[in-house]
Structure formats: C-alpha cells, structure tokens
Design a protein around this motif. Sequence first.
Motif, PDB file in Angstrom:
ATOM      1  N   ASN A  18       0.860  -1.187   0.000  1.00 54.86           N
ATOM      2  CA  ASN A  18       0.000   0.000   0.000  1.00 54.86           C
ATOM      3  C   ASN A  18       0.888   1.226   0.000  1.00 54.86           C
ATOM      4  N   LEU A  19       0.668   2.104  -0.961  1.00 54.94           N
ATOM      5  CA  LEU A  19       1.597   3.216  -1.168  1.00 54.94           C
ATOM      6  C   LEU A  19       1.552   4.213  -0.010  1.00 54.94           C
ATOM      7  N   THR A  20       2.687   4.852   0.212  1.00 50.49           N
ATOM      8  CA  THR A  20       2.851   5.740   1.359  1.00 50.49           C
ATOM      9  C   THR A  20       2.850   7.209   0.923  1.00 50.49           C
ATOM     10  N   ILE A  21       2.827   8.091   1.922  1.00 51.20           N
ATOM     11  CA  ILE A  21       2.938   9.508   1.572  1.00 51.20           C
ATOM     12  C   ILE A  21       4.344   9.825   1.044  1.00 51.20           C
ATOM     13  N   GLY A  22       5.305   8.921   1.264  1.00 48.74           N
ATOM     14  CA  GLY A  22       6.625   9.079   0.627  1.00 48.74           C
ATOM     15  C   GLY A  22       6.486   8.911  -0.879  1.00 48.74           C
ATOM     16  N   ASN A  23       5.798   7.843  -1.291  1.00 50.46           N
ATOM     17  CA  ASN A  23       5.555   7.632  -2.727  1.00 50.46           C
ATOM     18  C   ASN A  23       4.776   8.810  -3.317  1.00 50.46           C
ATOM     19  N   TYR A  24       3.826   9.307  -2.532  1.00 49.03           N
ATOM     20  CA  TYR A  24       2.969  10.389  -3.017  1.00 49.03           C
ATOM     21  C   TYR A  24       3.750  11.696  -3.157  1.00 49.03           C
ATOM     22  N   LEU A  25       4.383  12.117  -2.076  1.00 45.78           N
ATOM     23  CA  LEU A  25       5.061  13.430  -2.095  1.00 45.78           C
ATOM     24  C   LEU A  25       6.353  13.393  -2.913  1.00 45.78           C
ATOM     25  N   GLY A  26       7.051  12.239  -2.874  1.00 47.59           N
ATOM     26  CA  GLY A  26       8.327  12.143  -3.578  1.00 47.59           C
ATOM     27  C   GLY A  26       8.154  11.908  -5.073  1.00 47.59           C
ATOM     28  N   PRO A 183      12.430  16.107  -6.604  1.00 49.71           N
ATOM     29  CA  PRO A 183      11.952  17.323  -5.926  1.00 49.71           C
ATOM     30  C   PRO A 183      12.779  17.594  -4.669  1.00 49.71           C
ATOM     31  N   THR A 184      13.413  18.769  -4.592  1.00 51.08           N
ATOM     32  CA  THR A 184      14.312  19.013  -3.457  1.00 51.08           C
ATOM     33  C   THR A 184      13.566  19.020  -2.123  1.00 51.08           C
ATOM     34  N   ASP A 185      12.299  19.470  -2.143  1.00 45.23           N
ATOM     35  CA  ASP A 185      11.603  19.621  -0.861  1.00 45.23           C
ATOM     36  C   ASP A 185      11.013  18.321  -0.305  1.00 45.23           C
ATOM     37  N   THR A 186      10.781  17.331  -1.151  1.00 42.91           N
ATOM     38  CA  THR A 186      10.129  16.097  -0.655  1.00 42.91           C
ATOM     39  C   THR A 186      10.806  14.838  -1.184  1.00 42.91           C
ATOM     40  N   MET A 187      12.091  14.919  -1.489  1.00 42.24           N
ATOM     41  CA  MET A 187      12.738  13.781  -2.158  1.00 42.24           C
ATOM     42  C   MET A 187      12.925  12.573  -1.243  1.00 42.24           C
ATOM     43  N   LYS A 188      12.856  12.804   0.069  1.00 43.17           N
ATOM     44  CA  LYS A 188      13.011  11.670   0.982  1.00 43.17           C
ATOM     45  C   LYS A 188      12.194  11.913   2.249  1.00 43.17           C
ATOM     46  N   ILE A 189      11.009  11.330   2.276  1.00 42.54           N
ATOM     47  CA  ILE A 189      10.160  11.394   3.470  1.00 42.54           C
ATOM     48  C   ILE A 189      10.616  10.256   4.385  1.00 42.54           C
ATOM     49  N   MET A 190      10.786  10.588   5.647  1.00 40.74           N
ATOM     50  CA  MET A 190      11.367   9.620   6.580  1.00 40.74           C
ATOM     51  C   MET A 190      10.297   8.865   7.376  1.00 40.74           C
ATOM     52  N   SER A 191      10.722   7.743   7.927  1.00 40.01           N
ATOM     53  CA  SER A 191       9.871   6.941   8.801  1.00 40.01           C
ATOM     54  C   SER A 191       9.445   7.771  10.012  1.00 40.01           C
ATOM     55  N   LEU A 192       8.200   7.585  10.478  1.00 40.81           N
ATOM     56  CA  LEU A 192       7.752   8.349  11.652  1.00 40.81           C
ATOM     57  C   LEU A 192       8.323   7.767  12.944  1.00 40.81           C
ATOM     58  N   GLN A 193       8.771   6.515  12.872  1.00 39.16           N
ATOM     59  CA  GLN A 193       9.295   5.890  14.086  1.00 39.16           C
ATOM     60  C   GLN A 193      10.808   5.888  14.141  1.00 39.16           C
ATOM     61  N   PRO A 195      13.263   8.264  12.294  1.00 39.02           N
ATOM     62  CA  PRO A 195      13.334   9.356  11.300  1.00 39.02           C
ATOM     63  C   PRO A 195      14.673   9.521  10.578  1.00 39.02           C
ATOM     64  N   THR A 196      15.616   8.624  10.841  1.00 39.41           N
ATOM     65  CA  THR A 196      16.847   8.667  10.043  1.00 39.41           C
ATOM     66  C   THR A 196      16.767   7.649   8.903  1.00 39.41           C
ATOM     67  N   ALA A 197      15.650   6.885   8.841  1.00 38.09           N
ATOM     68  CA  ALA A 197      15.470   5.909   7.756  1.00 38.09           C
ATOM     69  C   ALA A 197      14.310   6.339   6.870  1.00 38.09           C
ATOM     70  N   LYS A 198      14.375   5.973   5.597  1.00 34.79           N
ATOM     71  CA  LYS A 198      13.326   6.326   4.630  1.00 34.79           C
ATOM     72  C   LYS A 198      11.988   5.694   5.023  1.00 34.79           C
ATOM     73  N   MET A 199      10.897   6.409   4.815  1.00 35.81           N
ATOM     74  CA  MET A 199       9.576   5.783   4.972  1.00 35.81           C
ATOM     75  C   MET A 199       9.407   4.792   3.831  1.00 35.81           C
ATOM     76  N   SER A 200       9.164   3.533   4.194  1.00 38.03           N
ATOM     77  CA  SER A 200       9.148   2.489   3.164  1.00 38.03           C
ATOM     78  C   SER A 200       7.852   1.701   3.230  1.00 38.03           C
ATOM     79  N   LYS A 201       7.248   1.412   2.067  1.00 41.05           N
ATOM     80  CA  LYS A 201       5.934   0.753   2.085  1.00 41.05           C
ATOM     81  C   LYS A 201       6.011  -0.646   2.673  1.00 41.05           C
ATOM     82  N   SER A 202       7.206  -1.238   2.726  1.00 40.05           N
ATOM     83  CA  SER A 202       7.313  -2.599   3.268  1.00 40.05           C
ATOM     84  C   SER A 202       7.729  -2.615   4.739  1.00 40.05           C
ATOM     85  N   ASP A 203       7.740  -1.454   5.381  1.00 46.00           N
ATOM     86  CA  ASP A 203       8.111  -1.427   6.802  1.00 46.00           C
ATOM     87  C   ASP A 203       7.095  -2.233   7.616  1.00 46.00           C
ATOM     88  N   PRO A 204       7.562  -3.212   8.408  1.00 42.76           N
ATOM     89  CA  PRO A 204       6.595  -4.009   9.194  1.00 42.76           C
ATOM     90  C   PRO A 204       5.956  -3.215  10.338  1.00 42.76           C
TER      91      PRO A 204
END
Length: 332
Positions: A18-26, A183-193, A195-204
């Motif tokens: 299921n796609l994330t807001i990272g996929n959306y904004l990035g 996009p410079t402003d949204t090229m890497k949305i981070m995990s909410l838990q 925040p130094t790792a990318k928000m990833s759709k496969s995060d358990p």
Amino acid sequence: MAENDKKIVFSGVQPSGNLTIGNYLGAIKNFSRFSEDYKTFYCVVDLHAITVRQVPAELRKRTYETLALYMACGLDPKENTLFVQSHVPQHAELGWILDCYTMFGELSRMTQFKDKSAKNAQNINAGLFTYPALMAADILLYQTDIVPVGIDQKQHLELARDVAARFNLIYSDTFKIPEGYIPTDTMKIMSLQEPTAKMSKSDPNENAVVRILDSKDDIMRKFKRAVTDSETCVRYSEDKPGVSNLMTIYRAFTGKTFDEIEREFDGKGYGDFKLAVGEACADGLTSVRDEFARLVQDKAHLEAVMKAGAEDAYGYARRTMSKVRRKIGFVN
Ligand code: TYM
C-alpha cells in the motif's frame, strides 16, 4: 505542441504494497505537472515487484489499485499513458539485452540491492540483483528525457544513464540520455518511528508509515505517536530529524515555509504541532481517497485504461526495440 515534438517523461511505481505519503510526495504528486507539456508514460512496474516474493492474488489486486491511485492523484488517462509493465513485453526483452551491457561490479554497488538482500536473506534472487538493468530498460525504451523519482532512485537512474552512454558508444546513438527530476523539498520522506530511515511501504511497523489510503483516524494516531526529541520547540535542524521530517510533510501539504511553521508553533509544544500535521495530511489526501474509492470499483474501466495505455506504449517501445535489434546484429 504536436505530440511528436513533446519531450518524454517516464516513471514507475511498484505494486508491492500500500503506497505511502513518501511515494505520493516524492513521486506521484509530481507526475501530473508534466501531463500538459510532455508526453508522459506512468507505469505500474509488476515485473519489478516479483523480485520479492508476492502473493499472486495480492499482486493482481495491487496492480489495479496502483493504476486507480495514479488516476485518483490526478493523472487523466486521456492525457497520460498509464499502463502495466508486463503488458508491454519489450520491457523484459530490453531488460535482458541491457543485462549484457551492465557490469557485475556496477550492480554490486547498488545500495538498494544491499538493503533488500539484507532484508530478504532467504531469497536473494538474480532478478533482485539485475533489477537496475530492467529499470534502465523501462526508461530507455521510451527515449525518455525526464524521470521524476525520489532520491532513493538516483543511483539506479545514474546507472541507466551510464548503460545508455555505453551502448551508444559501442553502436552509435541509440538511446536518449535521461535526466532525473528529484523534488528538493520532498525527495526523501522519513519513517515516523525511525526518522533517520526512509519511509518504506514494506516497513513491518505500521506506525512508521502513513499510507495514502489510511483513514483520517489512522493518520492522526500515527502522527501523534511520531518520534521527535527531548526538546519542545518546533525548529528545522539536522539534529532534529523527527521534527524536521514532520515539518517537511506539513510544508508539503500546506505550502507554508519553514519560517512560517516555526513562527506558527512558537511557544506551543509538539502535541499541537503533531495534530496540525496529521490534520493537514489527512485533509490533503481526502480527495485522493474519495476518488480512489470510486475508481477502484470500476474494474472494467481500469482494464480499458490499462489496455489503451499498453497499446500506446507498445508503439513507442517497438520503435526503440527495432533499432536496438538491428544495431546489435539480430536477424529481423
Ligand atoms: P518504488 O515503487 O519503491 O517507489 C515509487 C516512487 O516513490 C519514491 N519514494 C519516495 N520518495 C520520497 N520519500 C520516500 N520515503 C519515498 N519512498 C519511495 C521513489 O523514489 C519512486 O520514485 N525502482 C522504482 C520503480 C521503477 C521506476 C522505473 C521508477 C521501476 N522502473 C523507471 C522510475 C523509472 C521503485 O522501486 O520505486
């Protein structure tokens, strides 16, 4: 502008979760800005998805859903070629050919391969390794000028450019060398838990990931639980990755600048800020969610869209392939 004079844009999204807001904004949110002035191809890359084991019924369902999501995010199939990768066999064909022009050493340096093979230690298959050559094929088949993607795809894109240049050097000009649009402003949305790792759709960890189709309640809950830091002030800074990520998301959904956001929450705690980010995100996605709910029910329409898209893409792909086959020395 005549269709033939338009520059070409290509991008793809895997129907692997299921796609994330990272996929959306990035990525996906930016796709529609090209619709008018460019010839655009947006692909659901199912061939890529099977580099990780998929449940067949789920993969099929997500392929429809990803197409519906493209449309819900504003991509009109009359203005954009929307299609499924496996419906255009030249992707696999050129993918194989480019495997033979991509070096083992180059593929070994791909950070996404290293990450994914660490996560899927029981299934480090050859497709996972050669994935970037297939991605190069996707892009080069359409003589693409511009590839809108998040920053995590930059290394793959550079490989595609290198492979194209190598092929052109051996056989004379065959492929256009593509440029990224990151996009410079949204090229890497981070995990909410984390925040130094990318928000990833496969995060358990579901709390780490905001999905485009999450309900407002879920979105609010996830933002409320987002990891921040021990300070209380809303300020953008490298040493505050959690808050900075929330500010990036808030900026993307509201259009406010970081200065404006800092002023807005001056003297207020993280609690208020997180609520505001949750509200802005949930509200910003309402129309996408509503449109998606409508579109996904009409399977016949989605099938008509993917069929027309594949037919259009096929024509472009065939032209490049006939050039490639001739140059390599295949008998026609
Ligand atoms: P995929 O399916 O992992 O992601 C789709 C798009 O979303 C972007 N993205 C992000 N952007 C910002 N922050 C994030 N946290 C984030 N997570 C994902 C990705 O950069 C991507 O643009 N290999 C590609 C799919 C692909 C492709 C292509 C892309 C196959 N062939 C040809 C462009 C051109 C992938 O796995 O994306």
